[in-house]
Design an enzyme around this catalytic site. Structure first.
Site, PDB file in Angstrom:
ATOM      1  N   HIS A 215       0.805  -1.214   0.000  1.00 11.34           N
ATOM      2  CA  HIS A 215       0.000   0.000   0.000  1.00 11.34           C
ATOM      3  C   HIS A 215       0.849   1.280   0.000  1.00 11.34           C
ATOM      4  O   HIS A 215       0.651   2.123  -0.866  1.00 11.34           O
ATOM      5  CB  HIS A 215      -1.090   0.050   1.070  1.00 11.34           C
ATOM      6  N   TYR A 219       1.675   5.158  -2.629  1.00  7.63           N
ATOM      7  CA  TYR A 219       1.942   6.576  -2.328  1.00  7.63           C
ATOM      8  C   TYR A 219       3.367   6.976  -2.688  1.00  7.63           C
ATOM      9  O   TYR A 219       3.638   8.145  -2.940  1.00  7.63           O
ATOM     10  CB  TYR A 219       1.595   6.905  -0.879  1.00  7.63           C
ATOM     11  N   HIS A 366      -9.791   0.211 -11.077  1.00 10.57           N
ATOM     12  CA  HIS A 366      -9.331   1.140 -10.045  1.00 10.57           C
ATOM     13  C   HIS A 366      -7.866   1.522 -10.260  1.00 10.57           C
ATOM     14  O   HIS A 366      -7.518   2.698 -10.273  1.00 10.57           O
ATOM     15  CB  HIS A 366      -9.510   0.504  -8.658  1.00 10.57           C
ATOM     16  N   ARG A 429     -10.636 -10.735 -12.098  1.00  7.76           N
ATOM     17  CA  ARG A 429      -9.398 -10.181 -12.630  1.00  7.76           C
ATOM     18  C   ARG A 429      -8.432 -11.337 -12.816  1.00  7.76           C
ATOM     19  O   ARG A 429      -8.618 -12.417 -12.249  1.00  7.76           O
ATOM     20  CB  ARG A 429      -8.820  -9.125 -11.678  1.00  7.76           C
ATOM     21  N   ARG A 430      -7.405 -11.115 -13.603  1.00  2.00           N
ATOM     22  CA  ARG A 430      -6.312 -12.071 -13.745  1.00  2.00           C
ATOM     23  C   ARG A 430      -6.788 -13.470 -14.125  1.00  2.00           C
ATOM     24  O   ARG A 430      -6.267 -14.462 -13.628  1.00  2.00           O
ATOM     25  CB  ARG A 430      -5.543 -12.179 -12.421  1.00  2.00           C
TER      26      ARG A 430
HETATM   27 FE1  HAS Z   1      -5.901   1.708  -4.402  1.00  2.05          FE
HETATM   28  C1  HAS Z   1      -6.176  -1.707  -4.678  1.00  2.05           C
HETATM   29  C2  HAS Z   1      -7.947   1.683  -1.667  1.00  2.05           C
HETATM   30  C3  HAS Z   1      -5.463   5.110  -4.005  1.00  2.05           C
HETATM   31  C4  HAS Z   1      -3.246   1.620  -6.573  1.00  2.05           C
HETATM   32  N1  HAS Z   1      -4.929   0.253  -5.441  1.00  2.05           N
HETATM   33  C5  HAS Z   1      -5.217  -1.083  -5.454  1.00  2.05           C
HETATM   34  C6  HAS Z   1      -4.339  -1.766  -6.364  1.00  2.05           C
HETATM   35  C7  HAS Z   1      -3.478  -0.818  -6.873  1.00  2.05           C
HETATM   36  C8  HAS Z   1      -3.867   0.445  -6.289  1.00  2.05           C
HETATM   37  C9  HAS Z   1      -2.328  -1.038  -7.827  1.00  2.05           C
HETATM   38  O1  HAS Z   1      -9.081  -0.361   0.292  1.00  2.05           O
HETATM   39  C10 HAS Z   1      -4.384  -3.245  -6.717  1.00  2.05           C
HETATM   40  C11 HAS Z   1      -3.451  -4.060  -5.903  1.00  2.05           C
HETATM   41  C12 HAS Z   1      -3.493  -5.489  -6.349  1.00  2.05           C
HETATM   42  O2  HAS Z   1      -2.897  -5.798  -7.399  1.00  2.05           O
HETATM   43  O3  HAS Z   1      -4.137  -6.311  -5.683  1.00  2.05           O
HETATM   44  N2  HAS Z   1      -6.634   3.137  -3.115  1.00  2.05           N
HETATM   45  C13 HAS Z   1      -7.469   2.919  -2.080  1.00  2.05           C
HETATM   46  C14 HAS Z   1      -7.787   4.182  -1.429  1.00  2.05           C
HETATM   47  C15 HAS Z   1      -7.081   5.149  -2.119  1.00  2.05           C
HETATM   48  C16 HAS Z   1      -6.354   4.483  -3.152  1.00  2.05           C
HETATM   49  C17 HAS Z   1      -8.668   4.385  -0.262  1.00  2.05           C
HETATM   50  N3  HAS Z   1      -4.639   3.106  -5.155  1.00  2.05           N
HETATM   51  C18 HAS Z   1      -4.597   4.436  -4.839  1.00  2.05           C
HETATM   52  C19 HAS Z   1      -3.509   5.066  -5.519  1.00  2.05           C
HETATM   53  C20 HAS Z   1      -2.878   4.082  -6.240  1.00  2.05           C
HETATM   54  C21 HAS Z   1      -3.592   2.858  -5.994  1.00  2.05           C
HETATM   55  C22 HAS Z   1      -3.162   6.528  -5.391  1.00  2.05           C
HETATM   56  C23 HAS Z   1      -1.688   4.149  -7.115  1.00  2.05           C
HETATM   57  C24 HAS Z   1      -0.998   5.210  -7.383  1.00  2.05           C
HETATM   58  N4  HAS Z   1      -6.907   0.282  -3.392  1.00  2.05           N
HETATM   59  C25 HAS Z   1      -7.629   0.464  -2.258  1.00  2.05           C
HETATM   60  C26 HAS Z   1      -8.072  -0.840  -1.745  1.00  2.05           C
HETATM   61  C27 HAS Z   1      -7.556  -1.804  -2.600  1.00  2.05           C
HETATM   62  C28 HAS Z   1      -6.835  -1.074  -3.616  1.00  2.05           C
HETATM   63  C29 HAS Z   1      -8.889  -1.123  -0.547  1.00  2.05           C
HETATM   64  C30 HAS Z   1      -7.711  -3.327  -2.476  1.00  2.05           C
HETATM   65  C31 HAS Z   1      -8.817  -3.801  -3.295  1.00  2.05           C
HETATM   66  C32 HAS Z   1      -8.879  -5.313  -3.319  1.00  2.05           C
HETATM   67  O4  HAS Z   1      -9.863  -5.854  -2.798  1.00  2.05           O
HETATM   68  O5  HAS Z   1      -7.972  -5.964  -3.847  1.00  2.05           O
HETATM   69  C33 HAS Z   1      -7.053   6.631  -1.792  1.00  2.05           C
HETATM   70  O6  HAS Z   1      -5.715   7.052  -1.621  1.00  2.05           O
HETATM   71  C34 HAS Z   1      -7.721   7.448  -2.867  1.00  2.05           C
HETATM   72  C35 HAS Z   1      -7.748   8.915  -2.512  1.00  2.05           C
HETATM   73  C36 HAS Z   1      -8.146   9.761  -3.681  1.00  2.05           C
HETATM   74  C37 HAS Z   1      -9.124  10.671  -3.688  1.00  2.05           C
HETATM   75  C38 HAS Z   1      -9.399  11.450  -4.964  1.00  2.05           C
HETATM   76  C39 HAS Z   1      -8.938  12.885  -4.843  1.00  2.05           C
HETATM   77  C40 HAS Z   1      -9.100  13.579  -6.144  1.00  2.05           C
HETATM   78  C41 HAS Z   1      -8.176  14.375  -6.707  1.00  2.05           C
HETATM   79  C42 HAS Z   1      -8.441  14.983  -8.060  1.00  2.05           C
HETATM   80  C43 HAS Z   1      -9.575  15.953  -8.048  1.00  2.05           C
HETATM   81  C44 HAS Z   1      -9.805  16.440  -9.415  1.00  2.05           C
HETATM   82  C45 HAS Z   1     -10.740  17.318  -9.751  1.00  2.05           C
HETATM   83  C46 HAS Z   1     -10.885  17.710 -11.182  1.00  2.05           C
HETATM   84  C47 HAS Z   1     -11.666  17.920  -8.733  1.00  2.05           C
HETATM   85  C48 HAS Z   1      -9.966  10.952  -2.513  1.00  2.05           C
HETATM   86  C49 HAS Z   1      -6.909  14.704  -6.011  1.00  2.05           C
HETATM   87  C50 HAS Z   1     -10.414  19.129 -11.420  1.00  2.05           C
HETATM   88  C51 HAS Z   1     -10.777  19.501 -12.825  1.00  2.05           C
HETATM   89  C52 HAS Z   1     -10.468  20.671 -13.426  1.00  2.05           C
HETATM   90  C53 HAS Z   1     -10.997  20.963 -14.806  1.00  2.05           C
HETATM   91  C54 HAS Z   1      -9.669  21.696 -12.808  1.00  2.05           C
HETATM   92 CU    CU Z   2      -3.972   0.001  -0.727  1.00  5.67          CU
END
Ligand code: HAS
Ligand code: CU
Length: 540
Positions: A215, A219, A366, A429-430
């Site tokens: 995890h 980050y 995701h 998946r996979r």
């Molecule tokens: Fe994740 C699984 C939970 C973020 C990568 N994640 C994965 C896997 C990867 C991955 C690679 O809780 C698969 C692993 C595997 O192979 O088994 N993830 C989260 C949560 C966040 C999160 C809570 N993940 C990431 C990031 C990754 C990443 C960052 C890579 C860089 N994830 C999980 C969980 C799993 C998981 C479980 C396990 C699932 C399972 O069952 O296998 C948080 O950090 C997310 C926070 C993000 C936000 C969004 C903020 C929005 C922003 C942009 C705003 C844009 C706007 C547009 C408003 C709250 C900053 C502006 C537009 C204009 C025009 C100006």
């Molecule tokens: Cu994670």
């Protein structure tokens, strides 16, 4: 400084090369998943390719790009060359040799274990040793960067570190803390086991150690992207950073909250009690916060930019942004995709909903929005900005560079949304054969896999544009003195005195305490149980 520029170029070069190979593999997979009748299609090829793609993209491309970006940003922001430049080159070579070893094992069909290398799937020892060397290389890079910062600190007591450096320091601390887990897994479990020194391996222990690392790994990828969002984007967009202290708070929060959350990847694993899973869930909810703050601060900075460019109404600042600048468009589009990926992350992190999406196509949906967009698209935009400055040449084929982020955006929307939906329908998946030999249920997702394959084709075209621009720039770009790297000024001016968020050591101590609380007891009680190992399996 010249030497440092070559080092940054070498690192980014390996990253782009890894990206190129991985892109090609991805293209084949996307078609294969749609069950298209392709001549080379076989389970062996499919899993080999998925392993190669995952390792090259998630581990090699990211790590090298971060090392290159880190060298370029820290030397520029601190205004001094790297301490120990020879060690920095050693880092590059150790990581390169290690990566080549791991890739040798994969492409020779001796390491078809996917990028998470879960035992009891077993790989050739060179795969594990190679990846370990990649990490060792990154440790040396970390030490060099920390040493450079310490030297600067002695010359500049009492002033806060430049924001970009604060972010890179957070990246390094998260990484050093995280890699303890994978180092333990490699050294005590996988390497001795693959060498035949021990006969069996404990898969659950391996998974605990892996996700302790896995995890915060995400980050380690994301924080450098945020460094670009906070310190480069506002400047390139023609504006200012909305708030410097908020950015520092975000990086400090990542230091403390990145690691004690790994069990959210193991909700469905037996052997970890519900209470500990709950604690990791609460921490995961907390780690949404720095990204929500980032959504606010970076969007506000963009609004400032639009208004400084003459916007007046409620929304026309969006139109006024320089969408033709490939760094700006890459980052904004990656943000929009990340907003979707972040919402999905919150879904994953909830135990009940995780049981619906775990191990389904939802997950690859995701992580292509997160690491495949927020990170990879930002790094591509970063390369358009950085590489010309590193090699002293104009960006070549800039029309392709301008179109490329939009193609990525559309391709990724098709790919990821289709995978989210088919995941909810139950598509795993996979799994190579998602048609389950013509089972009726699978007919529901068959058309959507075609949509996902179409997304894959667009992504492939987009990635090819990126590679052409990079090659064109390095080989044929017009040699010309390039403007130096410049960082965004905060709206309220640079902070003169350090804030609480600058007290890195304090945050390191808090991080260690939280890690101990989250992991000491579950690990100890696991080790105290009578454990039965598994022999290795090599299906291909
Ligand atoms: Fe994740 C699984 C939970 C973020 C990568 N994640 C994965 C896997 C990867 C991955 C690679 O809780 C698969 C692993 C595997 O192979 O088994 N993830 C989260 C949560 C966040 C999160 C809570 N993940 C990431 C990031 C990754 C990443 C960052 C890579 C860089 N994830 C999980 C969980 C799993 C998981 C479980 C396990 C699932 C399972 O069952 O296998 C948080 O950090 C997310 C926070 C993000 C936000 C969004 C903020 C929005 C922003 C942009 C705003 C844009 C706007 C547009 C408003 C709250 C900053 C502006 C537009 C204009 C025009 C100006
Ligand atoms: Cu994670």
């Amino acid at each position: 400084m010249m030497h440092n520029r070559q080092l940054a170029t070498a690192n980014v070069g390996v990253a782009v090369g890894a990206f190129g190979v991985a892109t090609f593999l991805a293209f084949m997979q996307a078609l294969s998943r749609a069950a298209l009748d392709l001549p080379w299609r076989s389970p062996k090829m499919y899993y080999l390719s998925v392993t190669g793609h995952g390792v090259l993209m998630a581990l090699v491309f990211t790590t090298f790009f971060i090392m290159g970006l880190g060298v370029a940003l820290t030397t520029r922001a601190l205004g001094r060359p790297l301490r120990y430049p020879r060690l920095a080159w050693l880092a590059f070579w150790v990581a390169t040799v290690g990566s080549l070893g791991a890739l040798w094992a994969i492409f020779w069909g001796k390491a078809t274990v996917l990028y998470t290398f879960y035992p009891p799937l077993e790989a050739h020892p060179v795969f594990y040793i190679g990846l370990t060397l990649l990490v060792v290389g990154s440790w040396i890079w970390s030490a060099v960067t920390l040493g450079t910062y310490a030297a600067w600190r002695r010359e500049h007591p009492g002033v806060p570190a430049p924001l970009a450096v604060h972010g890179i320091l957070a990246t390094i601390i998260v990484w050093l803390l995280a890699t303890i887990g994978v180092a333990a897994e490699m050294l005590f479990q996988l390497i001795p086991w693959s060498l035949g020194l021990v006969e069996t391996v404990d898969p659950l222990l391996a998974r605990m150690l892996f996700w302790y690392f896995g995890h915060p790994l995400v980050y380690f990828w994301l924080i450098p992207a945020y460094v670009v969002w906070y310190t480069v984007l506002p400047k390139e967009a023609g504006g200012r950073l909305f708030s410097d202290p908020l950015a520092r708070m975000v990086f400090a929060l990542f230091i403390i909250l990145s690691t004690p959350v790994g069990f959210h990847h193991q909700f469905m694993d037996p052997g970890i009690s519900a209470g500990w899973k709950m604690l990791h869930t609460v921490n995961t909810a907390a780690i949404l916060f720095p990204s929500l703050v980032t959504a606010f601060t970076v969007t506000a900075s963009l609004e400032v930019a639009g208004r400084m460019r003459g916007a007046t109404g409620l929304w026309d600042w969006i139109k006024r942004l320089p969408w033709g600048n490939p760094l700006v468009s890459s980052v904004i589009l990656s943000m929009i995709l990340f907003a979707l990926g972040g919402i999905g992350g919150a879904v994953n992190a909830a135990f009940g909903m995780n049981s619906v999406v775990h191990n389904t196509a939802w997950i690859q949906g995701h992580f292509h929005l997160t690491v495949g967009s927020a990170v990879a698209l930002t790094f591509m935009g970063g390369a358009y900005w950085l590489v010309p400055k590193l090699v002293g040449r104009d960006l070549e084929l800039d029309l392709l560079a301008r179109v490329q982020p939009f193609l990525w955006f559309v391709g990724m929307l098709l790919f990821s949304l289709a995978n989210h939906v088919t995941g909810l329908m139950g598509m795993p998946r996979r799994v190579y054969e998602v048609g389950y030999a013509g089972n009726a249920i699978t007919s529901h997702w068959q058309n959507l896999t075609l949509v996902s394959a179409l997304g894959g084709v667009l992504l492939f075209v987009s990635a090819s544009f990126f590679l052409l621009v990079m090659l064109g720039t390095v080989l044929a770009g017009r040699r010309r003195e390039q403007p130096a790297l410049e960082f965004a000024e905060p709206l309220a001016g640079k902070p003169e005195r350090p804030l609480i968020f600058d007290r890195i050591w304090l945050w390191v101590v808090v991080a260690i305490v939280l890690v101990v609380i989250a992991y000491a007891y579950p690990l100890a009680s696991h080790l105290a149980m009578e454990r039965f190992g598994s022999p290795g399996f090599k299906p291909f």
